[in-house]
Scaffold this active site. Sequence first.
Site, PDB file in Angstrom:
ATOM      1  N   ASP A 243      12.293  -0.774  -7.140  1.00 19.56           N
ATOM      2  CA  ASP A 243      11.364  -0.107  -6.209  1.00 19.56           C
ATOM      3  C   ASP A 243      10.113   0.418  -6.925  1.00 19.56           C
ATOM      4  O   ASP A 243       9.137   0.786  -6.285  1.00 19.56           O
ATOM      5  CB  ASP A 243      12.098   1.031  -5.485  1.00 19.56           C
ATOM      6  CG  ASP A 243      11.344   1.526  -4.257  1.00 19.56           C
ATOM      7  OD1 ASP A 243      10.384   0.840  -3.847  1.00 19.56           O
ATOM      8  OD2 ASP A 243      11.725   2.571  -3.711  1.00 19.56           O
TER       9      ASP A 243
ATOM     10  N   GLU B 212       7.795  -1.168  -8.214  1.00 18.52           N
ATOM     11  CA  GLU B 212       7.221  -2.519  -8.337  1.00 18.52           C
ATOM     12  C   GLU B 212       5.703  -2.523  -8.420  1.00 18.52           C
ATOM     13  O   GLU B 212       5.118  -3.448  -8.963  1.00 18.52           O
ATOM     14  CB  GLU B 212       7.672  -3.379  -7.145  1.00 18.52           C
ATOM     15  CG  GLU B 212       6.847  -3.231  -5.858  1.00 18.52           C
ATOM     16  CD  GLU B 212       6.796  -1.819  -5.292  1.00 18.52           C
ATOM     17  OE1 GLU B 212       7.753  -1.057  -5.517  1.00 18.52           O
ATOM     18  OE2 GLU B 212       5.798  -1.459  -4.650  1.00 18.52           O
TER      19      GLU B 212
ATOM     20  N   ASP C 116       1.730  -0.178   1.930  1.00 19.26           N
ATOM     21  CA  ASP C 116       1.782  -0.193   0.466  1.00 19.26           C
ATOM     22  C   ASP C 116       0.715  -1.105  -0.150  1.00 19.26           C
ATOM     23  O   ASP C 116       0.681  -1.293  -1.359  1.00 19.26           O
ATOM     24  CB  ASP C 116       3.192  -0.606   0.001  1.00 19.26           C
ATOM     25  CG  ASP C 116       3.572   0.015  -1.321  1.00 19.26           C
ATOM     26  OD1 ASP C 116       2.923   1.002  -1.730  1.00 19.26           O
ATOM     27  OD2 ASP C 116       4.510  -0.491  -1.967  1.00 19.26           O
TER      28      ASP C 116
ATOM     29  N   ARG D 261       3.672  -0.749 -10.180  1.00 20.72           N
ATOM     30  CA  ARG D 261       3.204  -0.737 -11.567  1.00 20.72           C
ATOM     31  C   ARG D 261       3.413  -2.090 -12.244  1.00 20.72           C
ATOM     32  O   ARG D 261       2.675  -2.455 -13.159  1.00 20.72           O
ATOM     33  CB  ARG D 261       3.881   0.411 -12.340  1.00 20.72           C
ATOM     34  CG  ARG D 261       5.372   0.324 -12.429  1.00 20.72           C
ATOM     35  CD  ARG D 261       6.018   1.663 -12.786  1.00 20.72           C
ATOM     36  NE  ARG D 261       6.015   2.586 -11.659  1.00 20.72           N
ATOM     37  CZ  ARG D 261       6.457   3.847 -11.710  1.00 20.72           C
ATOM     38  NH1 ARG D 261       6.952   4.339 -12.845  1.00 20.72           N
ATOM     39  NH2 ARG D 261       6.415   4.613 -10.648  1.00 20.72           N
TER      40      ARG D 261
ATOM     41  N   LYS E 189      -3.524  -2.293  -5.638  1.00 23.02           N
ATOM     42  CA  LYS E 189      -2.150  -2.725  -5.347  1.00 23.02           C
ATOM     43  C   LYS E 189      -2.085  -3.338  -3.945  1.00 23.02           C
ATOM     44  O   LYS E 189      -2.281  -2.644  -2.952  1.00 23.02           O
ATOM     45  CB  LYS E 189      -1.203  -1.520  -5.457  1.00 23.02           C
ATOM     46  CG  LYS E 189       0.243  -1.800  -5.023  1.00 23.02           C
ATOM     47  CD  LYS E 189       1.133  -0.554  -5.210  1.00 23.02           C
ATOM     48  CE  LYS E 189       2.530  -0.749  -4.614  1.00 23.02           C
ATOM     49  NZ  LYS E 189       3.392   0.437  -4.738  1.00 23.02           N
TER      50      LYS E 189
ATOM     51  N   ASP F 292       6.923  -3.018   1.121  1.00 25.90           N
ATOM     52  CA  ASP F 292       7.792  -2.578   0.027  1.00 25.90           C
ATOM     53  C   ASP F 292       9.142  -2.114   0.574  1.00 25.90           C
ATOM     54  O   ASP F 292       9.289  -0.973   1.011  1.00 25.90           O
ATOM     55  CB  ASP F 292       7.098  -1.435  -0.734  1.00 25.90           C
ATOM     56  CG  ASP F 292       7.923  -0.960  -1.931  1.00 25.90           C
ATOM     57  OD1 ASP F 292       8.921  -1.636  -2.273  1.00 25.90           O
ATOM     58  OD2 ASP F 292       7.546   0.074  -2.520  1.00 25.90           O
TER      59      ASP F 292
ATOM     60  N   LYS G  93      15.184   0.781  -0.343  1.00 25.51           N
ATOM     61  CA  LYS G  93      14.790   2.091   0.177  1.00 25.51           C
ATOM     62  C   LYS G  93      15.665   2.469   1.373  1.00 25.51           C
ATOM     63  O   LYS G  93      16.190   1.585   2.042  1.00 25.51           O
ATOM     64  CB  LYS G  93      13.334   2.030   0.675  1.00 25.51           C
ATOM     65  CG  LYS G  93      12.292   2.035  -0.418  1.00 25.51           C
ATOM     66  CD  LYS G  93      10.888   2.067   0.177  1.00 25.51           C
ATOM     67  CE  LYS G  93       9.828   2.045  -0.900  1.00 25.51           C
ATOM     68  NZ  LYS G  93       9.803   3.243  -1.764  1.00 25.51           N
TER      69      LYS G  93
HETATM   70  N1  BES Z   1       5.319   2.308  -2.660  1.00 28.86           N
HETATM   71  C1  BES Z   1       6.169   3.224  -3.308  1.00 28.86           C
HETATM   72  C2  BES Z   1       5.571   4.628  -3.401  1.00 28.86           C
HETATM   73  C3  BES Z   1       5.482   5.411  -2.126  1.00 28.86           C
HETATM   74  C4  BES Z   1       6.589   6.077  -1.647  1.00 28.86           C
HETATM   75  C5  BES Z   1       4.292   5.520  -1.467  1.00 28.86           C
HETATM   76  C6  BES Z   1       6.500   6.838  -0.488  1.00 28.86           C
HETATM   77  C7  BES Z   1       4.198   6.285  -0.319  1.00 28.86           C
HETATM   78  C8  BES Z   1       5.295   6.946   0.175  1.00 28.86           C
HETATM   79  C9  BES Z   1       6.486   2.765  -4.720  1.00 28.86           C
HETATM   80  O1  BES Z   1       6.554   1.406  -4.902  1.00 28.86           O
HETATM   81  C10 BES Z   1       7.818   3.356  -5.083  1.00 28.86           C
HETATM   82  O2  BES Z   1       8.752   3.048  -4.394  1.00 28.86           O
HETATM   83  N2  BES Z   1       7.860   4.170  -6.122  1.00 28.86           N
HETATM   84  C11 BES Z   1       9.061   4.799  -6.531  1.00 28.86           C
HETATM   85  C12 BES Z   1       9.088   4.837  -8.036  1.00 28.86           C
HETATM   86  C13 BES Z   1      10.390   5.316  -8.622  1.00 28.86           C
HETATM   87  C14 BES Z   1      11.515   4.356  -8.265  1.00 28.86           C
HETATM   88  C15 BES Z   1      10.246   5.423 -10.104  1.00 28.86           C
HETATM   89  C16 BES Z   1       9.096   6.217  -5.945  1.00 28.86           C
HETATM   90  O3  BES Z   1       8.057   6.859  -5.892  1.00 28.86           O
HETATM   91  O4  BES Z   1      10.155   6.627  -5.496  1.00 28.86           O
HETATM   92 ZN    ZN Z   2       5.379   0.261  -3.578  1.00 34.02          ZN
HETATM   93 ZN    ZN Z   3       8.469   0.638  -4.387  1.00 33.46          ZN
END
Ligand code: BES
Ligand code: ZN
Ligand code: ZN
Length: 488
Positions: A337, A339, A278, A341, A255, A260, A267
């Site tokens: 968010d 994204e 990220d 995946r 990734k 992000d 966020k």
């Molecule tokens: N990049 C984030 C995941 C992340 C969050 C990594 C905090 C490290 C620290 C990812 O893109 C994300 O925002 N995932 C969401 C998914 C949810 C909206 C289903 C998450 O984990 O909140």
């Molecule tokens: Zn992310």
């Molecule tokens: Zn995200």
Amino acid sequence: MAHLTSVKNTNVSWDKIETHVFAVGIFEDKLLSDTGKAIDTVLNGQISKALDSGAIKGKSGETTSFYTEKKQIIVVGLGKKDDYKEETLRLAAGTVSKYGISHKLASVAMEVFGGNSSSDYCQALAEGAVLGSYQFLEYKTTEKDIVELESATVLNGDENGLNKGTIIANGVCYARNIENRPGNYSTPSALAASAEEIGKEGNINVTIFDRDQFTEMGMGGLAGVALGTDEPPKFIIMEYFGASEDEKPVVLVGKGLTFDSGGISLKPAERMDEMKYDMCGSGVVFGVMKAIASLKPKMNIVSIIPSTENMGGAKAMKPGDILTAYNGKTIEVLNTDAEGRLILADGLAYASKHYDPEYILDFATLTGAVLVALGHVATGIMGTDEALIEKVKASSKVTGEKVWEFPLWDEFCEHVKSDIADVKNTGAPRQAGTIAGGAFLKEFVDENIPWVHFDIAGTAWGVKEKPYTPKKGASGEVIRLVLDMLNV
Ligand code: BES
Ligand code: ZN
Ligand code: ZN
């Protein structure tokens, strides 16, 4: 270079080595090595006295300094003799490098702690020395008082092991640099430039698709996420063919989300800066390929990095939008968010369609939920092939980079089914978020290809400091694990 790029080997005696510091090891049994005894004689028994008095205990990480006319001597604790393994040397050598930096001494030298000078042990020694020497100084312009480690020398080591360890650790440091650069420096174009750089070095084919090309090709996941940014997104492919072309390649997918913000599903502001990390999934891939470029193993390895920013704006994708991924599956975007995946979907589908992989590994800072489950301690893994998962776990034991398996049961796979599209990019509310990420990705991997997903959101940065990992910033975790798996 704010890290060592080589570790020298020498067979001259300890007092002839040009160095500011020479290090010997001591286990908790407090028995000095032959070199340690020779140094103790020159020091008129000062080390023995410190041992007898209990001032030196031999605990792992302990350092005690002595001074000869020409150089400092440090006695480094190695822990219990019964626990002696590769990690003992990695830790001790990292301790020596950090000692050099913190005492503003630019050259260090050491014996092979504990006396096992086999290739594997010397590899670990070099890894520790190089990884421990890492500092991220690229944006420091005014501090005058910083010392970079310039040389490390090992007394009577194994040359091959030292070289291999140096190359592997250089790969990790290369990745740490890319990962530590913030979003305005580590852009998708910068990642593409790193791919080109490694490509030239290692005779690796590099192909880069830009926005128009990958959109036209049907990569609706990456194209959808990239709608909200003007920073040019890239789909990066690196092909290393070290064996005959009919041998199946291992495919690595990372990734490469260079910042992000969450997109329209924005966020919170607090700690949003950390989302510069990220792209650490792509960092793993770069670290591995950097090492592959030097080690040149007889095997085929392909790396794929979908890369973009995730931003909000007038053109950005919206919650509710439906995207079509490279394998034709439709995705309902319920949270912009989630994204990572979406862009990995295209990377995995592309790998499945074009390479007939022996297996696929993907790396991503995919879910905040993995931090809830495993903290900054272990990487979450899950996959479709028991044997491949076992291979990951075995390498994890060798390199000391902890992994923990999550179950990809059918019940969880149901969580990503959409009412109006094939899948949705969120799971069940507040349930098994990390597994939902894996369950989603599974939809884009050909079911006959063994695959393991690594969720490195907890381990890519913020991990507890060790002698060979930095106090702050990117860790470069699982690069060594993957190189061990590849058996390079
Ligand atoms: N990049 C984030 C995941 C992340 C969050 C990594 C905090 C490290 C620290 C990812 O893109 C994300 O925002 N995932 C969401 C998914 C949810 C909206 C289903 C998450 O984990 O909140
Ligand atoms: Zn992310
Ligand atoms: Zn995200």
